[in-house]
Design a protein around this motif. Structure first.
Motif, PDB file in Angstrom:
ATOM      1  N   LEU A  39       0.862  -1.172   0.000  1.00 28.89           N
ATOM      2  CA  LEU A  39       0.000   0.000   0.000  1.00 28.89           C
ATOM      3  C   LEU A  39       0.900   1.223   0.000  1.00 28.89           C
ATOM      4  O   LEU A  39       1.673   1.445   0.938  1.00 28.89           O
ATOM      5  CB  LEU A  39      -0.896  -0.021   1.234  1.00 28.89           C
ATOM      6  N   LEU A  40       0.830   2.025  -1.082  1.00 28.96           N
ATOM      7  CA  LEU A  40       1.733   3.155  -1.260  1.00 28.96           C
ATOM      8  C   LEU A  40       0.977   4.465  -1.243  1.00 28.96           C
ATOM      9  O   LEU A  40      -0.180   4.532  -1.642  1.00 28.96           O
ATOM     10  CB  LEU A  40       2.469   3.057  -2.610  1.00 28.96           C
ATOM     11  N   LEU A  45       2.842   5.390 -13.400  1.00 28.31           N
ATOM     12  CA  LEU A  45       3.922   4.556 -12.893  1.00 28.31           C
ATOM     13  C   LEU A  45       3.572   3.072 -12.943  1.00 28.31           C
ATOM     14  O   LEU A  45       4.452   2.235 -12.697  1.00 28.31           O
ATOM     15  CB  LEU A  45       4.269   4.948 -11.454  1.00 28.31           C
ATOM     16  N   GLY A  46       2.321   2.765 -13.238  1.00 29.40           N
ATOM     17  CA  GLY A  46       1.924   1.363 -13.329  1.00 29.40           C
ATOM     18  C   GLY A  46       1.044   0.888 -12.197  1.00 29.40           C
ATOM     19  O   GLY A  46       0.725  -0.300 -12.118  1.00 29.40           O
ATOM     20  N   VAL A  47       0.630   1.794 -11.307  1.00 31.02           N
ATOM     21  CA  VAL A  47      -0.267   1.420 -10.207  1.00 31.02           C
ATOM     22  C   VAL A  47      -1.692   1.532 -10.730  1.00 31.02           C
ATOM     23  O   VAL A  47      -2.206   2.635 -10.936  1.00 31.02           O
ATOM     24  CB  VAL A  47      -0.060   2.349  -8.987  1.00 31.02           C
ATOM     25  N   ARG A  48      -2.344   0.410 -10.944  1.00 28.36           N
ATOM     26  CA  ARG A  48      -3.658   0.409 -11.591  1.00 28.36           C
ATOM     27  C   ARG A  48      -4.800   0.664 -10.617  1.00 28.36           C
ATOM     28  O   ARG A  48      -5.883   1.096 -11.017  1.00 28.36           O
ATOM     29  CB  ARG A  48      -3.883  -0.932 -12.300  1.00 28.36           C
ATOM     30  N   ARG A  49      -4.585   0.403  -9.345  1.00 23.75           N
ATOM     31  CA  ARG A  49      -5.634   0.661  -8.347  1.00 23.75           C
ATOM     32  C   ARG A  49      -5.209   1.835  -7.478  1.00 23.75           C
ATOM     33  O   ARG A  49      -4.240   1.733  -6.736  1.00 23.75           O
ATOM     34  CB  ARG A  49      -5.880  -0.571  -7.486  1.00 23.75           C
ATOM     35  N   VAL A  50      -5.942   2.931  -7.581  1.00 23.05           N
ATOM     36  CA  VAL A  50      -5.638   4.135  -6.817  1.00 23.05           C
ATOM     37  C   VAL A  50      -6.904   4.582  -6.126  1.00 23.05           C
ATOM     38  O   VAL A  50      -7.943   4.776  -6.765  1.00 23.05           O
ATOM     39  CB  VAL A  50      -5.110   5.254  -7.738  1.00 23.05           C
ATOM     40  N   LEU A  51      -6.840   4.752  -4.816  1.00 25.91           N
ATOM     41  CA  LEU A  51      -7.998   5.128  -4.014  1.00 25.91           C
ATOM     42  C   LEU A  51      -7.698   6.402  -3.233  1.00 25.91           C
ATOM     43  O   LEU A  51      -6.537   6.694  -2.919  1.00 25.91           O
ATOM     44  CB  LEU A  51      -8.377   4.019  -3.026  1.00 25.91           C
ATOM     45  N   PRO A  52      -8.720   7.164  -2.867  1.00 31.29           N
ATOM     46  CA  PRO A  52      -8.509   8.315  -1.976  1.00 31.29           C
ATOM     47  C   PRO A  52      -8.166   7.825  -0.580  1.00 31.29           C
ATOM     48  O   PRO A  52      -8.630   6.765  -0.137  1.00 31.29           O
ATOM     49  CB  PRO A  52      -9.847   9.045  -2.014  1.00 31.29           C
ATOM     50  N   ALA A  53      -7.353   8.590   0.118  1.00 29.58           N
ATOM     51  CA  ALA A  53      -6.901   8.165   1.442  1.00 29.58           C
ATOM     52  C   ALA A  53      -8.029   8.081   2.453  1.00 29.58           C
ATOM     53  O   ALA A  53      -7.905   7.404   3.479  1.00 29.58           O
ATOM     54  CB  ALA A  53      -5.818   9.119   1.944  1.00 29.58           C
ATOM     55  N   ALA A 110       1.670  -7.235  -5.268  1.00 29.73           N
ATOM     56  CA  ALA A 110       0.693  -6.365  -5.923  1.00 29.73           C
ATOM     57  C   ALA A 110       0.701  -5.002  -5.258  1.00 29.73           C
ATOM     58  O   ALA A 110       1.021  -4.874  -4.070  1.00 29.73           O
ATOM     59  CB  ALA A 110      -0.691  -6.993  -5.853  1.00 29.73           C
ATOM     60  N   VAL A 111       0.339  -3.975  -6.013  1.00 29.96           N
ATOM     61  CA  VAL A 111       0.463  -2.605  -5.523  1.00 29.96           C
ATOM     62  C   VAL A 111      -0.881  -1.892  -5.585  1.00 29.96           C
ATOM     63  O   VAL A 111      -1.594  -1.959  -6.590  1.00 29.96           O
ATOM     64  CB  VAL A 111       1.506  -1.822  -6.353  1.00 29.96           C
ATOM     65  N   VAL A 112      -1.205  -1.171  -4.512  1.00 30.53           N
ATOM     66  CA  VAL A 112      -2.376  -0.295  -4.448  1.00 30.53           C
ATOM     67  C   VAL A 112      -1.895   1.066  -3.974  1.00 30.53           C
ATOM     68  O   VAL A 112      -1.080   1.156  -3.046  1.00 30.53           O
ATOM     69  CB  VAL A 112      -3.449  -0.853  -3.501  1.00 30.53           C
ATOM     70  N   GLY A 113      -2.380   2.122  -4.616  1.00 34.95           N
ATOM     71  CA  GLY A 113      -1.957   3.470  -4.262  1.00 34.95           C
ATOM     72  C   GLY A 113      -3.026   4.248  -3.525  1.00 34.95           C
ATOM     73  O   GLY A 113      -4.227   4.028  -3.715  1.00 34.95           O
ATOM     74  N   LEU A 114      -2.582   5.178  -2.695  1.00 35.73           N
ATOM     75  CA  LEU A 114      -3.477   6.076  -1.972  1.00 35.73           C
ATOM     76  C   LEU A 114      -3.063   7.517  -2.243  1.00 35.73           C
ATOM     77  O   LEU A 114      -1.870   7.832  -2.256  1.00 35.73           O
ATOM     78  CB  LEU A 114      -3.424   5.809  -0.466  1.00 35.73           C
ATOM     79  N   VAL A 115      -4.047   8.383  -2.464  1.00 41.58           N
ATOM     80  CA  VAL A 115      -3.779   9.807  -2.705  1.00 41.58           C
ATOM     81  C   VAL A 115      -4.687  10.638  -1.821  1.00 41.58           C
ATOM     82  O   VAL A 115      -5.720  10.163  -1.325  1.00 41.58           O
ATOM     83  CB  VAL A 115      -4.009  10.166  -4.193  1.00 41.58           C
ATOM     84  N   GLU A 116      -4.289  11.877  -1.622  1.00 42.96           N
ATOM     85  CA  GLU A 116      -5.141  12.791  -0.876  1.00 42.96           C
ATOM     86  C   GLU A 116      -6.463  12.976  -1.626  1.00 42.96           C
ATOM     87  O   GLU A 116      -6.477  13.019  -2.866  1.00 42.96           O
ATOM     88  CB  GLU A 116      -4.456  14.144  -0.711  1.00 42.96           C
TER      89      GLU A 116
END
Length: 431
Positions: free
Chosen positions: A54-55, A95-103, A76-82
């Motif tokens: 979790l990044l 960058l290749g992170v296909r799953r990105v969710l709000p924090a 596997a990678v999952v991203g979090l953004v503000e």
């Protein structure tokens, strides 16, 4: 058994609360390591003790290579953004992170995304192409949900070793597509010796594709950046030059090249990519760590293209090479259905009716139909090369130029009939 997860969201105000919520609730997720930076994350990923990471988008020194190394380690990678930070979300996707969710997403939603990433479930929410542009004129069909990001079509020009004329075809198709009014980007992705810049009289020391790949690797490539790096040759035609020296091939990482093509779809109606010949899988070599793959860029282009043109020469030696290359392509990328283009057709090397004999041989040994035949016109190609111009500029009535225009017309689906080409008319696809 609970999913073993690493986190690398150092500095985020919500980190502690999120980790605590994931650990306390029965989400089937256990945080086994909270990493302070990318280096620590890559080190623990190599131990095989976790299945997902979790990044946060703010993680320093996070780039496409780091994401690729995590995936190579089976993480596997999952991203979090503000919340609301679309720029950060776009960077992670690049960058290749296909799953990105709000924090501020619910812990259950984040846990679900982690489980889906490990299971390999396709990510949802990607931009869907215009259905009118979803089916290429030639080659394998591409469903709308398969087409990444923009609406543009990617055409890969590939072929076996032995100078069958890949670059001549790539330049000709791109030039003719632009003259038919379609916004076109020509990309030189040949890692063994690209010569698009020289053929068009451009400065081959310009950053070109290597510069775009660097931006993509850092997640900062956008359409404006791509425009700055590409030469504007004429209306509707831009050119992204290749490597000035073959020994710079490590700069073209597969993931970065794929990100460049994704952005190219947004910029141009059609992107024509001049590829290298080799399909050898460099990973068969022995390395202690993840190593650059020289042919990875070619494989990435062929795998992501909507249409692959396989350019073959018209003499017996070239045809044999093409037959073997097509067999190798079938083994490496069985889902790719190339369109056969026979170049340099002339009397002499093949007795009798050259087109009929070549078509019969290719169908017999490859099971594929030769769709296009391009006549040899050495005088016209020499004149174009000497002037650093295209065939349309120095030999507008050349039979080769007419054939290339017909090929480009079918690729972009023009409505008007094209001189020298028989066949049914097609409606033009907006691009």
């Amino acid at each position: 058994m609970a999913l073993q997860v690493f986190t690398a969201v150092t500095g985020a105000a919500w980190e502690s609360a999120l980790v605590g919520a994931l650990d306390r609730a029965d989400h089937g997720v256990t945080v086994v390591r909270r990493c302070v930076d990318v280096s620590e994350l890559l080190a623990v990923a190599a131990t095989g003790t976790g299945q997902a990471a979790l990044l946060s988008a703010e993680l320093r020194r996070l780039d496409g290579d780091a994401v690729a190394r995590l995936e190579a380690a089976g993480v596997a990678v999952v991203g979090l953004v503000e919340p609301g930070d679309e720029r950060a979300a776009d960077r992670l996707r690049q960058l290749g992170v296909r799953r990105v969710l709000p924090a501020d997403a619910e812990p259950e939603a984040i846990a679900s995304a982690l489980r889906e990433a490990v299971a390999g479930v396709p990510a949802q929410g990607r931009d869907v192409a215009d259905p009118r542009a979803a089916l290429p004129a030639l080659g394998r069909p591409v469903e709308p949900e398969e087409r990444p990001y923009g609406r543009g079509r990617v055409v890969a020009v590939w072929g076996p070793t032995g100078a069958p004329g890949r670059t001549t075809v790539a330049v000709g198709v791109a030039d003719e597509a632009a003259r038919l009014g379609v916004s076109t980007l020509l990309v030189d992705a040949d890692v063994y010796g690209g010569v698009v810049a020289q053929m068009l009289g451009l400065l081959d020391e310009s950053p070109g594709l290597a510069g775009a790949a660097r931006l993509a690797g850092s997640g900062t490539l956008d359409s404006a950046g791509l425009v700055r790096l590409a030469w504007s040759v004429r209306p509707h035609l831009r050119v992204l030059t290749g490597l000035a020296r073959a020994d710079r091939w490590p700069e073209l990482r597969p993931r970065a090249v794929t990100a460049v093509l994704d952005e190219a779809r947004r910029l141009a109606g059609v992107t024509v990519v001049d590829c290298s010949f080799s399909l050898e899988d460099d990973e068969e070599l022995s390395f202690d760590t993840a190593a650059p793959r020289r042919n990875g860029a070619t494989l990435a282009v062929l795998e992501g293209a909507d249409t692959v043109l396989c350019v073959s020469g018209a003499d017996p030696v070239a045809l044999q090479r093409s037959i073997r290359a097509l067999g190798e392509l079938r083994e490496v990328l069985p889902e790719v259905e190339p369109v056969l283009v026979v170049n340099q057709v002339r009397r002499g090397p093949v007795p009798g009716d050259a087109r009929a004999e070549i078509a019969s041989a290719l169908e017999r040994f490859t099971g594929r139909e030769a769709r296009f035949f391009l006549p040899a016109d050495r005088r016209a190609t020499d004149a174009a090369l000497a002037a650093g111009r295209t065939l349309s500029e120095v030999a507008a009535t050349s039979p080769l130029r007419v054939a290339l225009r017909a090929l480009a017309a079918e690729l972009v689906e023009v409505a008007e009939p094209v001189a020298g080409r028989r066949g049914r008319r097609r409606d033009r696809v907006a691009g």
